[in-house]
Design an enzyme around this catalytic site. Structure first.
Site, PDB file in Angstrom:
ATOM      1  N   LYS A  49       0.841  -1.205   0.000  1.00 40.03           N
ATOM      2  CA  LYS A  49       0.000   0.000   0.000  1.00 40.03           C
ATOM      3  C   LYS A  49       0.873   1.250   0.000  1.00 40.03           C
ATOM      4  CE  LYS A  49      -1.910   2.954   2.749  1.00 40.03           C
ATOM      5  NZ  LYS A  49      -2.007   4.093   1.832  1.00 40.03           N
ATOM      6  N   GLY A  77       6.479   4.834   8.487  1.00 38.52           N
ATOM      7  CA  GLY A  77       5.644   6.021   8.614  1.00 38.52           C
ATOM      8  C   GLY A  77       5.833   6.650   9.976  1.00 38.52           C
ATOM      9  N   SER A  78       4.802   7.341  10.421  1.00 31.16           N
ATOM     10  CA  SER A  78       4.919   8.082  11.682  1.00 31.16           C
ATOM     11  C   SER A  78       4.871   7.131  12.877  1.00 31.16           C
ATOM     12  CB  SER A  78       3.778   9.087  11.780  1.00 31.16           C
ATOM     13  OG  SER A  78       2.545   8.388  11.769  1.00 31.16           O
ATOM     14  N   THR A  79       5.464   7.576  13.967  1.00 35.58           N
ATOM     15  CA  THR A  79       5.458   6.759  15.187  1.00 35.58           C
ATOM     16  C   THR A  79       4.027   6.558  15.677  1.00 35.58           C
ATOM     17  OG1 THR A  79       7.680   7.487  15.749  1.00 35.58           O
ATOM     18  CG2 THR A  79       6.324   6.673  17.564  1.00 35.58           C
ATOM     19  N   GLY A 112       2.454   3.929  13.614  1.00 36.59           N
ATOM     20  CA  GLY A 112       3.188   2.688  13.893  1.00 36.59           C
ATOM     21  C   GLY A 112       2.732   2.033  15.194  1.00 36.59           C
ATOM     22  N   GLU A 146       9.442   1.093  10.781  1.00 30.84           N
ATOM     23  CA  GLU A 146      10.442   2.137  10.488  1.00 30.84           C
ATOM     24  C   GLU A 146       9.737   3.464  10.697  1.00 30.84           C
ATOM     25  OE1 GLU A 146      13.469   1.575  10.025  1.00 30.84           O
ATOM     26  OE2 GLU A 146      13.764  -0.328   8.989  1.00 30.84           O
ATOM     27  N   CYS A 150      13.279  10.700   7.049  1.00 25.04           N
ATOM     28  CA  CYS A 150      13.290  10.215   8.437  1.00 25.04           C
ATOM     29  C   CYS A 150      14.674  10.357   9.055  1.00 25.04           C
ATOM     30  CB  CYS A 150      12.844   8.760   8.477  1.00 25.04           C
ATOM     31  SG  CYS A 150      13.783   7.713   7.366  1.00 25.04           S
ATOM     32  N   GLU A 162       9.402  15.692  15.276  1.00 23.83           N
ATOM     33  CA  GLU A 162       9.870  15.622  13.900  1.00 23.83           C
ATOM     34  C   GLU A 162       9.190  16.735  13.092  1.00 23.83           C
ATOM     35  OE1 GLU A 162       8.652  12.068  11.804  1.00 23.83           O
ATOM     36  OE2 GLU A 162      10.678  11.866  11.034  1.00 23.83           O
TER      37      GLU A 162
HETATM   38  P1  TAP Z   1       1.922   8.167   8.157  1.00 21.24           P
HETATM   39  O1  TAP Z   1       0.851   9.177   8.206  1.00 21.24           O
HETATM   40  O2  TAP Z   1       2.210   7.386   9.379  1.00 21.24           O
HETATM   41  O3  TAP Z   1       1.518   7.193   6.952  1.00 21.24           O
HETATM   42  C1  TAP Z   1       2.365   6.170   6.516  1.00 21.24           C
HETATM   43  C2  TAP Z   1       1.540   5.134   5.770  1.00 21.24           C
HETATM   44  O4  TAP Z   1       0.628   4.520   6.688  1.00 21.24           O
HETATM   45  C3  TAP Z   1       0.677   5.734   4.659  1.00 21.24           C
HETATM   46  O5  TAP Z   1       0.614   4.828   3.592  1.00 21.24           O
HETATM   47  C4  TAP Z   1      -0.677   5.867   5.331  1.00 21.24           C
HETATM   48  O6  TAP Z   1      -1.767   5.879   4.449  1.00 21.24           O
HETATM   49  C5  TAP Z   1      -0.683   4.610   6.176  1.00 21.24           C
HETATM   50  N1  TAP Z   1      -1.630   4.646   7.296  1.00 21.24           N
HETATM   51  C6  TAP Z   1      -2.168   5.732   7.915  1.00 21.24           C
HETATM   52  N2  TAP Z   1      -3.022   5.337   8.883  1.00 21.24           N
HETATM   53  C7  TAP Z   1      -3.050   3.987   8.860  1.00 21.24           C
HETATM   54  C8  TAP Z   1      -3.742   2.997   9.624  1.00 21.24           C
HETATM   55  N3  TAP Z   1      -4.619   3.325  10.584  1.00 21.24           N
HETATM   56  N4  TAP Z   1      -3.521   1.688   9.348  1.00 21.24           N
HETATM   57  C9  TAP Z   1      -2.644   1.344   8.381  1.00 21.24           C
HETATM   58  N5  TAP Z   1      -1.976   2.234   7.624  1.00 21.24           N
HETATM   59  C10 TAP Z   1      -2.151   3.542   7.861  1.00 21.24           C
HETATM   60  O7  TAP Z   1       3.312   8.788   7.700  1.00 21.24           O
HETATM   61  P2  TAP Z   1       3.593   9.782   6.499  1.00 21.24           P
HETATM   62  O8  TAP Z   1       3.129  11.133   6.903  1.00 21.24           O
HETATM   63  O9  TAP Z   1       3.089   9.194   5.234  1.00 21.24           O
HETATM   64  O10 TAP Z   1       5.200   9.726   6.425  1.00 21.24           O
HETATM   65  C11 TAP Z   1       6.004  10.498   7.222  1.00 21.24           C
HETATM   66  C12 TAP Z   1       6.512   9.691   8.400  1.00 21.24           C
HETATM   67  O11 TAP Z   1       7.179   8.522   7.953  1.00 21.24           O
HETATM   68  C13 TAP Z   1       7.565  10.464   9.203  1.00 21.24           C
HETATM   69  O12 TAP Z   1       7.320  10.278  10.571  1.00 21.24           O
HETATM   70  C14 TAP Z   1       8.872   9.784   8.805  1.00 21.24           C
HETATM   71  O13 TAP Z   1       9.905   9.883   9.739  1.00 21.24           O
HETATM   72  C15 TAP Z   1       8.423   8.383   8.634  1.00 21.24           C
HETATM   73  N6  TAP Z   1       9.406   7.658   7.821  1.00 21.24           N
HETATM   74  C16 TAP Z   1      10.233   6.750   8.424  1.00 21.24           C
HETATM   75  C17 TAP Z   1      11.188   6.091   7.656  1.00 21.24           C
HETATM   76  C18 TAP Z   1      12.101   5.101   8.293  1.00 21.24           C
HETATM   77  S1  TAP Z   1      12.834   4.093   7.268  1.00 21.24           S
HETATM   78  N7  TAP Z   1      12.300   5.059   9.569  1.00 21.24           N
HETATM   79  C19 TAP Z   1      11.314   6.383   6.302  1.00 21.24           C
HETATM   80  C20 TAP Z   1      10.467   7.316   5.737  1.00 21.24           C
HETATM   81  C21 TAP Z   1       9.509   7.949   6.509  1.00 21.24           C
HETATM   82  P3  TAP Z   1      -2.337   7.230   3.745  1.00 21.24           P
HETATM   83  O14 TAP Z   1      -1.497   8.361   4.193  1.00 21.24           O
HETATM   84  O15 TAP Z   1      -2.223   6.953   2.314  1.00 21.24           O
HETATM   85  O16 TAP Z   1      -3.764   7.354   4.157  1.00 21.24           O
END
Ligand code: TAP
Length: 454
Positions: A155, A208-210, A213, A230, A264, A356
């Site tokens: 996804k 994704g976000s903590t 997660g 992650e 990240c 963050e």
């Molecule tokens: P999130 O809002 O956490 O979303 C990440 C993914 O999870 C998206 O595909 C999102 O879907 C999905 N998601 C949201 N709610 C969910 C739920 N209830 N059940 C299952 N999946 C769900 O993060 P973001 O804003 O996209 O990305 C930024 C974050 O990612 C930052 O905190 C960054 O640090 C972290 N990140 C970490 C790493 C590593 S390797 N540690 C690398 C890159 C990014 P939709 O948004 O499509 O609805």
């Protein structure tokens, strides 16, 4: 019933595509197909599976420019970065194609017989990816999972699905069955959560976000479903007084402004030893003012826009609460532009030092000595990455060993390579991706004793 989602180019604010948002029922149907496909994919001879993955990698490589251009339009990545990212996908698939034939168990000495272990693929793997690096992060999950003999439902983030969709087509073109590697577009709340909840998905890799997660881990815990997480970061870039200040200052912008800080691993806290603060900051200011923030299609672009208007508002809110020391420039719009920004915060508990930001903003602090540098670097709930600048290699390793983080670099802003393990301490995650052992996360270990005394 499927809905559709409009996909926006963050450099122009124009709609560039419409993508299906799957319902929970459609997600479940895809999981049913993936579970059925697993029965045959796990039995594909290792040599054949490896060859399919190598062909997939070659197909990605030969479509590098197309994928890169697509990412520039969907995510606003600079074309230079996007080419690297598409290349990274091919490299990662190639690397794990090599582990298919090396997946092996052990024979362990036991009295009265022989003990053998087998590594068996867990089954359907659900991979949930954020919007900041849609291509590489997806491949860090799907490549070792497919190599281990698992099937994958992937996804992508709802706002950046285009490259993942194209990468899946490239897999299918070379003969990897559609239900072995399926991309399920839609929202996290519907598609992602259905993947986590469905008991036929045997493993979740979430980036994704903590906050999300923790939510996913809580649901998975009820099923004792393994998760790799992650998550976020708040990493420090530590400049010690004996560092080569020219090199440290020239590198520092790339450690935090790369991908417009939507990384990240962004070193969003810059810790500088008091005695070299003025000398370092003078050099750093020149470097920051020199960052080229421009149309990401240009080869010269070093930084593109932020992903969305709402994200830009969130980044701005941090800066509004702090004192700006200096900043670079950026286009005025259209597009979700934000300049590279350097701020100072006096209160060590201010949220700009704790949360963050995920934008091109770095907060500067000073430290007295090595011990205080380590203490300040560790003053965070996160523990993903970080850099140390020093001309004393022993000190560099000592400080790196003192910092509670999974990926550190000495005299470099880069610490991620696909053949080395990657992951976080503390609230930055659970488990490791990449490196030689990543396929283990997609295998159960079965132990069989054969009685030779009978
Ligand atoms: P999130 O809002 O956490 O979303 C990440 C993914 O999870 C998206 O595909 C999102 O879907 C999905 N998601 C949201 N709610 C969910 C739920 N209830 N059940 C299952 N999946 C769900 O993060 P973001 O804003 O996209 O990305 C930024 C974050 O990612 C930052 O905190 C960054 O640090 C972290 N990140 C970490 C790493 C590593 S390797 N540690 C690398 C890159 C990014 P939709 O948004 O499509 O609805």
């Amino acid at each position: 019933m499927s809905d559709v989602r409009e996909i926006i180019n963050p450099s122009t604010e124009e709609a560039i595509a419409e993508v299906k948002a799957l319902s929970a029922l459609e997600t479940e149907a895809a999981i049913t197909r993936s579970a059925a496909a697993f029965a045959s994919w796990r039995k594909v001879a290792p040599g054949t599976r490896a060859a399919l993955l190598r062909a997939f990698a070659a197909n990605v490589l030969s479509h590098n420019e197309e994928l890169a251009q697509l990412e520039v339009r969907n995510s606003g990545h600079t074309i230079g970065n996007a080419r690297w990212e598409a290349n990274n996908v091919a490299d990662v698939i190639n690397y794990y194609s090599g582990s298919v034939e090396r997946l092996s168990g052990r024979q362990i000495p036991v009295p009265g017989g022989i003990d053998i272990t087998f590594k068996e693929p867990v089954g359907v793997v659900g991979i949930i990816v954020p919007w900041n690096f849609p291509m590489p992060i997806a491949s860090w999950g799907f490549a070792p999972a497919l190599a281990a003999g698992c099937t994958v439902v992937l996804k992508p983030a709802e706002i950046t699905p285009l490259t993942a969709m194209r990468i899946a087509e490239l897999a299918h073109e070379v003969g990897i069955p559609q239900d072995v590697f399926a991309v399920l577009t839609g929202s996290g709340r519907v598609v992602g959560e259905t993947m986590v909840t469905d008991p036929r998905v045997k493993k979740i890799v979430f980036t994704g976000s903590t906050e999300v997660g923790v939510h996913i881990q809580t649901i998975a815990a009820a099923q004792v479903k393994p998760v790799t997480l992650e998550l976020g970061g708040k990493s420090a870039n530590v400049v010690l007084a004996d560092a080569d200040l020219d090199k440290a200052a020239a590198s520092a912008p790339y450690s935090v402004f790369d991908n417009a800080g939507q990384d990240c691993c962004a070193r969003s806290r810059l810790l500088v030893q008091e005695s070299v603060y003025d000398a370092f900051m003078e050099r750093f200011e020149d470097a920051v003012r020199g960052v080229r923030v421009e149309d990401p299609r240009l080869d010269s672009a070093e930084m593109g826009p932020l992903i969305s208007s709402s994200h830009r508002k969130s980044v701005e809110s941090f800066v509004d609460e702090s004192m700006v020391l200096f900043r670079g420039s950026c286009p005025t719009g259209p597009g979700y532009w934000y300049p590279p920004t350097v701020v100072e915060v006096v209160d060590p508990n201010h949220r700009i030092l704790k949360e963050e930001i995920f934008g091109p903003v770095v907060a500067v602090q000073t430290f007295r000595d090595e011990a205080q540098a380590i203490e300040m670097a560790n003053d965070s709930d996160y523990g993903l990455s970080g850099s140390i600048w020093t001309s004393n290699l022993g000190r560099g390793i000592r400080v790196a060993r003192g910092i509670e983080a999974g990926n550190l670099s000495v005299n470099s802003h880069s610490s991620v390579r696909y053949w080395t393990p990657f992951g976080g301490y503390k609230k930055s995650g659970l488990g490791r991706e990449l490196g030689p052992d990543a396929t283990d996360a997609f295998c159960e270990v079965k132990n069989v004793f054969i009685n030779t005394e009978i």
